[in-house]
Design an enzyme around this catalytic site. Structure first.
Site, PDB file in Angstrom:
ATOM      1  N   ASP A  84       0.832  -1.208   0.000  1.00  0.00           N
ATOM      2  CA  ASP A  84       0.000   0.000   0.000  1.00  0.00           C
ATOM      3  C   ASP A  84       0.865   1.257   0.000  1.00  0.00           C
ATOM      4  O   ASP A  84       1.813   1.368   0.789  1.00  0.00           O
ATOM      5  CB  ASP A  84      -0.862   0.035   1.274  1.00  0.00           C
ATOM      6  N   LYS A 113      -0.451  -0.326  -4.330  1.00  0.00           N
ATOM      7  CA  LYS A 113      -1.907  -0.071  -4.314  1.00  0.00           C
ATOM      8  C   LYS A 113      -2.169   1.354  -3.859  1.00  0.00           C
ATOM      9  O   LYS A 113      -1.499   1.839  -2.932  1.00  0.00           O
ATOM     10  CB  LYS A 113      -2.609  -1.064  -3.387  1.00  0.00           C
ATOM     11  N   GLU A 115      -5.503   4.313  -3.196  1.00  0.00           N
ATOM     12  CA  GLU A 115      -6.943   4.507  -3.014  1.00  0.00           C
ATOM     13  C   GLU A 115      -7.421   5.714  -3.815  1.00  0.00           C
ATOM     14  O   GLU A 115      -6.755   6.750  -3.812  1.00  0.00           O
ATOM     15  CB  GLU A 115      -7.254   4.723  -1.521  1.00  0.00           C
ATOM     16  N   GLU A 182     -13.775  -2.532  -1.899  1.00  0.00           N
ATOM     17  CA  GLU A 182     -14.027  -2.729  -0.459  1.00  0.00           C
ATOM     18  C   GLU A 182     -15.421  -2.228  -0.090  1.00  0.00           C
ATOM     19  O   GLU A 182     -15.788  -1.081  -0.398  1.00  0.00           O
ATOM     20  CB  GLU A 182     -12.951  -1.984   0.359  1.00  0.00           C
TER      21      GLU A 182
HETATM   22  O1  KIV Z   1      -4.836  -2.104   4.114  1.00  0.00           O
HETATM   23  C1  KIV Z   1      -5.475  -3.120   3.860  1.00  0.00           C
HETATM   24  O2  KIV Z   1      -5.387  -4.155   4.522  1.00  0.00           O
HETATM   25  C2  KIV Z   1      -6.367  -3.083   2.697  1.00  0.00           C
HETATM   26  C3  KIV Z   1      -7.397  -4.166   2.596  1.00  0.00           C
HETATM   27  C4  KIV Z   1      -8.505  -3.898   3.525  1.00  0.00           C
HETATM   28  C5  KIV Z   1      -7.878  -4.351   1.201  1.00  0.00           C
HETATM   29  O3  KIV Z   1      -6.319  -2.188   1.921  1.00  0.00           O
END
Ligand code: KIV
Length: 265
Positions: A84, A113, A115, A182
Site C-alpha cells: 500500500d 496499491k 486509493e 471494499e
Molecule cells: O490495508 C489493507 O489491509 C487493505 C485491505 C482492507 C484491502 O487495503
C-alpha cells in the site's frame, strides 16, 4: 519456484479460478500464508490499526510501509506482493513515483496499491507508463475515513454506483492491472468484475469478484473489538493458524467464502 505474475492472475480470472489474497506484515506470516496456497500477499496499511494500534490507517508512514514490505519479501518466494502507498504519499504523480520506487526497490514489492477514483488517473497513467504495476482501490477508502464520515458501505445510491463503475473502467484504461473493491453491494461488485478485464479482488463485496482478500488479524480473530461483518474467524473453528489459513484458501477457491451473511445489498 517462480513468483505468481499478473499474467497468472489474468489467466485465473479468464478460467474463473478464484484468487486468494491475505494481508501480511512480517516474514513468518508471509511464509505460512504462502504455504497455505495464497496467490497474493497485500502489505496493507491496515497494519496501522492491527499491528500498531492506531485508530485509522492515516498515521502510517512510507518508512513503515517499506520496513514491513521488506519483511514480507524476505519470507515470501511465490506470491505476488502488493504494498500500500500510505496516506498522502501519492498526492502528486511525482510523489507517487518516488514512494512506489521505495516500496519496490527497498521493500521488494511487485505492485503498489492506491486509493481513489478519477482524481488518481494521471498518477496511475504515469506509474503504469514507467513500469510500475498498480492495484486500484475503490469503494470504501479507509484513508478517506474522516472525509467519508466513517467506515460505511459505498455505492448503494445509483449515482454513486455509476461513478464507481466508470472509475473502474477509467482505472483500467489508465493502466491499472488489478482492482480492490471494499464494502460494495454484491450486485455492483459483480457488475464491475464482469465489465473490466483486470482481476477484481473483493473485501465485503460479495462472492462474484475474481478473488477475495481479508485482513489477516480479522480472519484469525485477533483484531481487538468487533469483527467486521464481511470477515470470518477461521481460527476459532480450526484451532491452528496453518489450518485456518488452509481453510480460508479452500473456501475462497470453492466459493464457500464469502457466504450470504458476509455481504451487503
Ligand atoms: O490495508 C489493507 O489491509 C487493505 C485491505 C482492507 C484491502 O487495503
Amino acid at each position: 519456484m517462480s513468483r505468481i505474475s499478473l499474467t497468472t492472475l489474468r489467466q485465473m480470472k479468464q478460467k474463473g479460478e478464484k484468487i486468494a489474497t491475505l494481508t501480511a506484515y512480517d516474514a513468518s506470516f508471509a511464509r505460512l500464508i504462502e504455504e497455505a496456497g495464497v496467490e497474493v500477499l497485500l502489505v496493507g496499511d491496515s497494519l496501522g490499526m492491527v499491528v500498531q494500534g492506531q485508530s485509522s490507517t492515516i498515521p502510517v508512514s512510507l518508512d513503515e510501509m517499506v520496513y514491513h514490505t521488506a519483511m514480507v519479501s524476505r519470507g515470501s518466494r511465490r506470491a505476488l506482493i502488493i504494498a500500500d502507498l500510505p496516506f498522502l504519499s501519492y498526492a502528486s504523480p511525482e510523489q507517487a513515483l518516488a514512494s512506489a520506487s521505495r516500496l519496490m526497490k527497498e521493500g521488494g514489492a511487485q505492485m503498489v496499491k492506491l486509493e481513489g477514483g478519477a482524481v488518481m488517473l494521471d498518477t496511475v497513467r504515469q506509474l503504469a507508463a514507467l513500469g510500475v504495476p498498480v492495484c486500484a482501490h475503490l469503494g470504501l477508502l479507509p484513508q478517506s475515513v474522516h472525509k467519508l464520515g466513517g467506515y460505511r458501505i459505498q455505492g448503494r445510491e445509483s449515482r454513486d454506483a455509476e461513478v464507481m463503475l466508470a472509475d473502474a473502467r477509467a482505472m483500467e484504461q489508465a493502466g491499472a492491472d488489478l482492482l480492490v473493491l471494499e464494502c460494495v453491494p454484491r450486485a455492483l461488485a459483480a457488475q464491475i468484475s464482469e465489465t473490466v478485464s483486470m482481476p477484481v479482488i473483493g473485501i465485503g463485496a460479495g462472492p462474484s469478484t475474481d478473488g477475495q482478500v481479508l485482513v489477516l488479524y480479522d480472519m484469525l480473530g485477533i483484531t481487538p473489538g468487533k469483527r467486521p461483518k464481511f470477515s470470518h474467524d477461521f481460527l476459532a473453528e480450526t484451532g491452528r493458524i496453518d489450518k485456518a489459513l488452509a481453510v480460508y484458501v479452500e473456501q475462497v477457491k470453492s466459493g464457500h467464502f464469502p457466504a450470504e451473511e458476509h455481504g451487503f445489498d
